[in-house]
Enzyme design. Structure first.
Site, short mmCIF file in Angstrom:
data_model
loop_
_atom_site.label_atom_id
_atom_site.label_comp_id
_atom_site.label_asym_id
_atom_site.label_seq_id
_atom_site.Cartn_x
_atom_site.Cartn_y
_atom_site.Cartn_z
N LYS A 1 -53.41 47.93 -28.20
CA LYS A 1 -53.22 49.50 -27.65
C LYS A 1 -54.47 49.49 -27.03
O LYS A 1 -55.35 49.31 -27.53
CB LYS A 1 -52.91 50.17 -28.44
CG LYS A 1 -51.42 50.07 -28.89
CD LYS A 1 -51.20 51.68 -29.84
CE LYS A 1 -49.31 50.74 -31.16
NZ LYS A 1 -48.94 52.15 -31.40
N LYS B 1 -36.87 60.11 -25.49
CA LYS B 1 -36.17 60.38 -26.38
C LYS B 1 -35.04 61.14 -26.10
O LYS B 1 -35.17 61.17 -24.99
CB LYS B 1 -36.54 61.55 -27.55
CG LYS B 1 -37.99 60.88 -28.28
CD LYS B 1 -38.45 62.25 -28.73
CE LYS B 1 -40.15 61.52 -30.23
NZ LYS B 1 -41.19 62.52 -29.98
N LYS C 1 -56.58 57.30 -29.21
CA LYS C 1 -55.74 56.85 -30.51
C LYS C 1 -56.64 56.36 -31.17
O LYS C 1 -56.14 56.27 -32.67
CB LYS C 1 -55.25 55.59 -30.01
CG LYS C 1 -53.62 56.41 -28.75
CD LYS C 1 -53.17 55.55 -28.55
CE LYS C 1 -51.96 56.17 -28.24
NZ LYS C 1 -50.29 55.93 -28.62
N ARG D 1 -49.10 70.24 -29.23
CA ARG D 1 -48.38 70.86 -27.89
C ARG D 1 -46.67 70.93 -29.02
O ARG D 1 -46.51 70.53 -29.89
CB ARG D 1 -47.97 70.15 -27.27
CG ARG D 1 -47.09 69.51 -27.17
CD ARG D 1 -46.98 68.87 -26.09
NE ARG D 1 -46.56 67.27 -26.01
CZ ARG D 1 -45.54 66.67 -26.46
NH1 ARG D 1 -44.39 67.50 -26.76
NH2 ARG D 1 -45.41 65.38 -26.16
N PHE E 1 -47.47 44.88 -36.15
CA PHE E 1 -46.42 45.53 -34.96
C PHE E 1 -45.30 45.25 -36.24
O PHE E 1 -44.55 44.22 -36.49
CB PHE E 1 -46.38 44.34 -33.61
CG PHE E 1 -44.66 45.00 -32.45
CD1 PHE E 1 -45.39 45.60 -32.01
CD2 PHE E 1 -43.82 44.14 -32.90
CE1 PHE E 1 -44.02 46.26 -30.84
CE2 PHE E 1 -43.19 44.07 -31.84
CZ PHE E 1 -42.27 45.13 -31.41
#
Lengths: 145, 449, 449, 145
Positions: C159, C238, C116, C292, C203
């Site tokens: 994170k 989702k 990340k 992807r 945040f």
């Protein structure tokens, strides 16, 4: 699993006219399907039934050998007409003598009419359906005495 | 404005209309025969009512039963679908007399378009190109008939004014055969259609079937929504349709499309409709107008992005079309295969139980059907069990998608024409585009169909 | 250029990829576990091979078994689908080392995007807007950490660099909680992902999830293909996705889209990919890139008219993208509902036998699925059994079609989230557009979800 | 068929909270279905099964009354784990005394794990499944002595 064996199976399949091949060994399984190509039609009936999907019993096909039969069977799913027109006398009645080729009834499917004829000579013992009946392929339409 | 619609039809088109009702928030009332009690349109409707026994003349063609069903269910409009009562002007009149809305043009309009001579006269008046020939019946004077035929030129075709669907027609190649052929055709017209009026037209030898989709609202606004080619036919039954018609200049399609929209305004047309043309040697010749939704309407929906049944119901409700002609576009290419329960070689009908039914999905694929696994195709009605529709960016792309989709489709238990469709989708001449209406019956490129 | 593709996946995405192979004339090789021997992807492929027992780590995650399957079946390329090995850089490397084509970006690219911090640094370098915060790991000096946190501002989020999918994250509201939270998160990162590096970001309290679809060929040509909004989530899963993202100026979407395409060129990206953003108070903040195909790719296909899997395979074959950015358009609006085998209230998984399965059809409806009547949903994999996708001329039109389609869908035998989808499609706040990512978990407008 | 009667049925339906109503008389039949509206979710399980489409037998639901049961039944379709980790000893073995609430096994479905607990006290006569088995809802997992 032996890769060479499987490769040779794939080659054997390619050289054959098989539509489908399955092979399993040691917990491995291989399934090969040949798709139809170009303009060669693949008959739907030659396809394997799907696996894992709902399957219902197909309608039984009428047996061959009508000449010896003691019954007249319906060749198709359709609607019966015992006479040539509404109100007209029926093609055959109980006790009638018929010969091979005598019309027993008419079957309708999707506006196409098809005559059902006796396969042999004999005496009609019973007509087992009525005008307007829906009959299955293979269902008895009339019996010989 | 009505809030409920009775669908006076069955099968895939009843399902299609119910979907449009659902979209518009209208209550959908299904009518069905005893044979269709378990059918998809009965299951999907808000209300379903049985209107009679299996034979269509005692159910789907029984006007009194349908009007009674509308009354008891409180339906305020009737959608006729295609076939059955959809082009019956007397039924449209009765619906309106009962205080309901008939989702289609006025009965009077349907009457004009149902008479081939009157229709041709109206079209010629609106500037729509017609087949060379008189737009009135042939006279009785043999000498005058020979003169007229000479002006039209041979080969010509004699048509009974009341005929249609391939009946009441006779081709004449030479002057010496003319009068005999006329006498026979006149007698046929009298006995089969109660109308001995006969007209003559130039006979086209290798035409394509190209049609224009139109829609008109009740406020004088009419649009054409694109072209379709339906030349792949067998015994006047369309097999595969596509949009747009391939190989014709968009400007030429636009010119004839504009003429059709103009004709709609002239005759006060309302609803969806189709102008059918023969297309030969670069020229369009009007043959007839279908005053209803067509089986092949989805290919126009796929390329235009419009929902024709939604628009049809909206204009029947009195809404104004919000669309302008320059907003109607054609994106990509679409094909529709009619899936029939019939032998793919002999074309013998094949009703019965569908034991396995697997349809393709994914991008560019649409299925309109009332059938499914376990559905029993009844022997009482026509053999159409569904429509497989594809859309692609170009005609070649759409053909590749069509082949892939057909390859994936599987129907077991009954015979279907899937093998014929697979063969057509790979046929090099069809894939090149622009085959004529005799191509399929001539046996395609490879041999007998 | 390869002529055959092994699909290292199962379920609806394996079916989707096989369809694209069929379209392109490529031989499709399916691999499957013992539990999936009867599955649709096995039936639809040209060759199918069993690679192990039911648990995924012994079959779909077994790299050696998949490579062996490719070897024996002569497959020349491997499509990883989504999930399983699709973002495993080591697998991509092994595929290429075996002389096969991995249908996706190079392993090295996947490694950068999988970290990340490295990803954020690359994005910032390409001018892609990121969440305020350092694009490097937090130092060990507590005083410096407090300074950095002060500059970012509270609330902030810690994170783990190796985390993802909602794991390895911790929100900090006040300075006095900072150092303890950092220690815990660092320990978590070390034990769960083998990487104790932690970074801090502002945040966002009410962001939307908006993403940009991209595609790049191996010749330096990259395009963005539209936006999606995937804010309706539950536990980072989702539920409903749509395209385009509603209520955002097309010019702003185009600006961020251009940045994403630019970033693809800078990092030498190849294949399809998705840039995920949080969107709050009119600003975009990059969160991560998925290297992807996404589950929700169909909504982009419906609005762009492009076949993303076809394009993905073409660029993997080395073809040049023929498309120019100004030819990529967005027509209408599309929604996708993920159909899950789970209780619509408790979300408890519900594997088992599907006894009845009826999916909607007609205009604007697309179904991507491997399920059907008689399919037994296995308990070994995730609960996605299909996707119901609709397209309409406008967002409101698409919503009306979504409601009608959901109303028509029926799945019996197992519990599914269809009732939740029906409720969402009628939820006034969702229908207005632009809900944030907490909306579903807060219980929508009417109460508890 | 009496139109007034049918109209009154339609009105009765509108005033009720029924989801579906069927009526037939004199060869006519009427079927009314209420669609769900707005945000009121319609439970899939309350829908009538489709008519004329393939239907397969649903999996039987486990019976209630576990307290008196002589067996421990699986509450769901899933995969059995008899112990908490690979190689760890099983939760229970034949001959073990258990009380209500003792964990018998773990069931996995789609990565969600669920403990199956004994519904009463007693002695385990047999554990009838093994780790890795796929079990149906209602299938016997263990028997009491």
């Amino acid at each position: 699993m032996d890769p060479e064996k499987i490769k040779s199976l794939i080659e054997a399949m390619a050289a054959s006219d098989l539509a489908e091949m399955e092979f399993s060994e040691d917990g491995w399984s291989l399934r090969l399907v040949r798709r139809h190509e170009g303009t060669v039609p693949r008959q739907a009936s030659s396809l394997p039934a799907a696996r894992g999907f709902a399957r219902l019993k197909p309608v039984p096909k009428p047996p061959d050998g009508a000449a010896q039969a003691s019954e007249v069977l319906s060749p198709t799913f359709g609607i019966v007409y015992l006479g040539p027109a509404p109100g007209a006398p029926p093609f055959v009645s109980t006790g009638d003598h018929v010969t091979a080729g005598t019309t027993i009834c008419i079957l309708e499917a999707m506006k196409v009419f098809q005559e059902v004829k006796a396969g042999r000579h004999g005496v009609i013992a019973a007509v087992t359906v009525a005008t307007g009946d829906e009959v299955e392929a293979g269902q008895v339409l009339a019996r010989f005495a | 404005m009505f809030g409920s619609v009775l669908i006076a039809n069955r099968g895939e088109i009843a399902v299609r209309v119910i979907r449009a009702c659902r979209l518009l928030g209208l209550r959908a009332v299904a009518v069905h025969s005893v044979a269709d009690a378990d059918s998809a349109h009965v299951r999907l409707a808000d209300t379903a009512i049985c209107i009679g026994p299996a034979p269509a003349r005692q159910s789907y063609l029984d006007q009194a039963a349908i009007l009674a069903a509308a009354e008891v269910t409180g339906a305020e409009a009737i959608h006729p679908g295609y076939g059955f009562l959809s082009e019956n002007a007397a039924f449209a009149d009765r619906v309106e007399e009962a205080g309901l809305t008939f989702i289609g043009p006025a009965g009077a309009t349907m009457r004009v378009m149902g008479d081939k001579i009157a229709a041709k006269r109206a079209m010629r008046a609106a500037g729509v190109p017609c087949v060379p020939g008189l737009d009135e019946g042939l006279p009785h004077d043999p000498g005058r008939v020979i003169e007229i035929a000479h002006d039209i030129g041979y080969p010509l075709i004699l048509k009974a004014a009341g005929g249609g669907g391939g009946r009441g027609m006779r081709r004449v190649d030479r002057e010496e055969d003319l009068l005999d052929a006329l006498a026979v055709t006149r007698e046929e017209g009298r006995s089969a259609f109660g109308n001995g009026e006969i007209y003559a037209e130039r006979f086209l030898t290798h035409p394509r079937h190209v049609e224009i989709q139109v829609i008109a609202d009740a406020h004088g606004h009419a649009l054409w929504l694109g072209s379709r080619d339906c030349s792949l036919q067998r015994r006047h039954q369309k097999v595969i349709e596509e949009a747009p018609a391939p190989g014709i200049e968009p400007s030429q399609l636009a010119a004839v499309g504009e003429r059709c929209a103009h004709a709609c305004r002239q005759i006060g047309y309302r609803g969806v409709g189709t102008f059918e043309f023969l297309y030969e040697d670069g020229a369009f010749f009007f043959i007839e107008m279908n005053t209803r939704l067509q089986v092949e309407h989805p290919v126009t929906e796929m390329t235009s992005g419009l929902d024709l049944v939604e628009l049809q119901i909206r204009v029947a409700r009195g809404e104004r079309l919000q669309l302008r002609q320059d907003e109607v576009t054609c994106r990509g290419h679409s094909f529709e295969c009619r899936l029939n329960a019939e032998d793919p070689v002999t074309f013998k009908p094949s009703p019965g139980l569908i034991t396995d039914w697997q349809m393709p999905g994914g991008p560019g694929v649409r299925i309109d059907t009332h059938a499914g696994p376990g559905y029993r195709v009844p022997p009482y009605y026509d053999s159409l069990i569904g429509k497989l529709i594809v859309h692609g960016a170009t005609r070649d792309d759409a053909l590749a998608r069509l082949r892939a989709a057909l390859d994936e489709a599987r129907i077991e238990g009954i015979a279907t024409n899937l093998p014929l469709h697979r063969r057509l989708a790979s046929d090099t001449v069809f894939c090149a585009g622009g085959v004529d209406i005799h191509y399929l019956e001539r046996g395609m490129s490879g041999g007998v169909a």
